[in-house]
Design a protein around this motif. Structure first.
Motif, PDB file in Angstrom:
ATOM      1  N   SER A 121       0.831  -1.202   0.000  1.00 55.44           N
ATOM      2  CA  SER A 121       0.000   0.000   0.000  1.00 55.44           C
ATOM      3  C   SER A 121       0.866   1.253   0.000  1.00 55.44           C
ATOM      4  N   LEU A 122       2.015   1.207   0.658  1.00 54.19           N
ATOM      5  CA  LEU A 122       2.940   2.342   0.628  1.00 54.19           C
ATOM      6  C   LEU A 122       3.469   2.578  -0.780  1.00 54.19           C
ATOM      7  N   PHE A 123       3.777   1.511  -1.494  1.00 46.91           N
ATOM      8  CA  PHE A 123       4.231   1.638  -2.878  1.00 46.91           C
ATOM      9  C   PHE A 123       3.152   2.290  -3.742  1.00 46.91           C
ATOM     10  N   PHE A 124       1.917   1.776  -3.645  1.00 46.36           N
ATOM     11  CA  PHE A 124       0.842   2.342  -4.453  1.00 46.36           C
ATOM     12  C   PHE A 124       0.499   3.767  -4.023  1.00 46.36           C
ATOM     13  N   GLY A 125       0.641   4.070  -2.752  1.00 51.43           N
ATOM     14  CA  GLY A 125       0.384   5.429  -2.281  1.00 51.43           C
ATOM     15  C   GLY A 125       1.368   6.429  -2.847  1.00 51.43           C
ATOM     16  N   VAL A 126       2.642   6.068  -2.845  1.00 55.79           N
ATOM     17  CA  VAL A 126       3.663   6.959  -3.412  1.00 55.79           C
ATOM     18  C   VAL A 126       3.482   7.078  -4.924  1.00 55.79           C
ATOM     19  N   LEU A 127       3.153   5.969  -5.591  1.00 58.68           N
ATOM     20  CA  LEU A 127       2.895   6.014  -7.027  1.00 58.68           C
ATOM     21  C   LEU A 127       1.689   6.904  -7.336  1.00 58.68           C
ATOM     22  N   GLY A 128       0.628   6.764  -6.548  1.00 64.76           N
ATOM     23  CA  GLY A 128      -0.551   7.600  -6.739  1.00 64.76           C
ATOM     24  C   GLY A 128      -0.262   9.067  -6.486  1.00 64.76           C
TER      25      GLY A 128
ATOM     26  N   LEU B 139      -5.399   9.627 -13.515  1.00 64.18           N
ATOM     27  CA  LEU B 139      -5.066   8.203 -13.467  1.00 64.18           C
ATOM     28  C   LEU B 139      -4.676   7.771 -12.054  1.00 64.18           C
ATOM     29  N   ALA B 140      -4.392   8.744 -11.214  1.00 61.24           N
ATOM     30  CA  ALA B 140      -3.968   8.436  -9.853  1.00 61.24           C
ATOM     31  C   ALA B 140      -5.124   8.034  -8.949  1.00 61.24           C
ATOM     32  N   VAL B 141      -6.350   8.415  -9.291  1.00 67.04           N
ATOM     33  CA  VAL B 141      -7.476   8.155  -8.390  1.00 67.04           C
ATOM     34  C   VAL B 141      -7.685   6.658  -8.153  1.00 67.04           C
ATOM     35  N   PRO B 142      -7.706   5.794  -9.182  1.00 65.58           N
ATOM     36  CA  PRO B 142      -7.840   4.360  -8.879  1.00 65.58           C
ATOM     37  C   PRO B 142      -6.661   3.801  -8.080  1.00 65.58           C
ATOM     38  N   VAL B 143      -5.472   4.312  -8.356  1.00 67.79           N
ATOM     39  CA  VAL B 143      -4.292   3.851  -7.615  1.00 67.79           C
ATOM     40  C   VAL B 143      -4.387   4.291  -6.160  1.00 67.79           C
ATOM     41  N   LEU B 144      -4.872   5.503  -5.931  1.00 63.79           N
ATOM     42  CA  LEU B 144      -5.022   5.999  -4.565  1.00 63.79           C
ATOM     43  C   LEU B 144      -6.111   5.239  -3.814  1.00 63.79           C
ATOM     44  N   LEU B 145      -7.190   4.908  -4.507  1.00 63.86           N
ATOM     45  CA  LEU B 145      -8.237   4.110  -3.862  1.00 63.86           C
ATOM     46  C   LEU B 145      -7.718   2.721  -3.496  1.00 63.86           C
ATOM     47  N   LEU B 146      -6.924   2.133  -4.381  1.00 62.65           N
ATOM     48  CA  LEU B 146      -6.330   0.830  -4.097  1.00 62.65           C
ATOM     49  C   LEU B 146      -5.381   0.914  -2.897  1.00 62.65           C
ATOM     50  N   SER B 147      -4.572   1.954  -2.854  1.00 58.49           N
ATOM     51  CA  SER B 147      -3.651   2.096  -1.725  1.00 58.49           C
ATOM     52  C   SER B 147      -4.409   2.357  -0.424  1.00 58.49           C
TER      53      SER B 147
ATOM     54  N   LEU C 245      -2.118   9.814   3.345  1.00 59.70           N
ATOM     55  CA  LEU C 245      -1.656  10.332   2.058  1.00 59.70           C
ATOM     56  C   LEU C 245      -2.722  10.153   0.991  1.00 59.70           C
ATOM     57  N   SER C 246      -3.343   8.999   0.935  1.00 64.72           N
ATOM     58  CA  SER C 246      -4.375   8.732  -0.066  1.00 64.72           C
ATOM     59  C   SER C 246      -5.589   9.630   0.151  1.00 64.72           C
ATOM     60  N   THR C 247      -5.978   9.802   1.404  1.00 66.52           N
ATOM     61  CA  THR C 247      -7.123  10.659   1.708  1.00 66.52           C
ATOM     62  C   THR C 247      -6.852  12.100   1.307  1.00 66.52           C
ATOM     63  N   LEU C 248      -5.663  12.599   1.607  1.00 63.96           N
ATOM     64  CA  LEU C 248      -5.324  13.973   1.237  1.00 63.96           C
ATOM     65  C   LEU C 248      -5.272  14.167  -0.274  1.00 63.96           C
ATOM     66  N   MET C 249      -4.728  13.193  -0.995  1.00 61.37           N
ATOM     67  CA  MET C 249      -4.643  13.341  -2.456  1.00 61.37           C
ATOM     68  C   MET C 249      -6.020  13.239  -3.111  1.00 61.37           C
ATOM     69  N   ILE C 250      -6.885  12.372  -2.613  1.00 60.59           N
ATOM     70  CA  ILE C 250      -8.234  12.283  -3.166  1.00 60.59           C
ATOM     71  C   ILE C 250      -9.004  13.562  -2.860  1.00 60.59           C
ATOM     72  N   ALA C 251      -8.834  14.111  -1.662  1.00 57.54           N
ATOM     73  CA  ALA C 251      -9.471  15.384  -1.316  1.00 57.54           C
ATOM     74  C   ALA C 251      -8.945  16.504  -2.208  1.00 57.54           C
ATOM     75  N   TYR C 252      -7.663  16.488  -2.509  1.00 56.38           N
ATOM     76  CA  TYR C 252      -7.089  17.487  -3.412  1.00 56.38           C
ATOM     77  C   TYR C 252      -7.709  17.388  -4.797  1.00 56.38           C
TER      78      TYR C 252
END
Length: 90
Positions: free
Chosen positions: A23-30, A42-50, A73-80
């Protein structure tokens, strides 16, 4: 026979939470995909997965800090991304 003192050395491998690491890998990738303006969506599905993997990683016994940081991190990026849609595209 002479008794010999024998010292046994037991080596344990460190416990790992592979789901939290994944999940850390996918979070940084997202995150990296999310800050690129054109392909950032394209990051939204990756962030949801992480985010989901981070929740599963919290159930593990070790490395809960990585899982929790990925959830944040995922929550902040999706909110952004949602903020960007609200103020710039609508």
């Amino acid at each position: 026979m002479a008794s010999e003192n024998v010292t046994k050395l037991i080596i344990q491998q460190p416990q790992r939470n592979r789901v939290a690491t994944l999940s850390l890998f996918f979070g940084v990738l997202g995150f990296l995909l999310g800050i690129i303006p054109v392909i950032g969506w394209l990051a939204v599905p990756v962030l949801l997965l992480s985010f989901i993997l981070g929740l599963v990683g919290l159930l593990g016994k070790v490395n809960k800090v990585a899982a929790f940081s990925v959830i944040m991190l995922s929550t902040l990026m999706i909110a952004y991304k949602l903020w960007f849609v609200q103020f710039f595209l609508l």
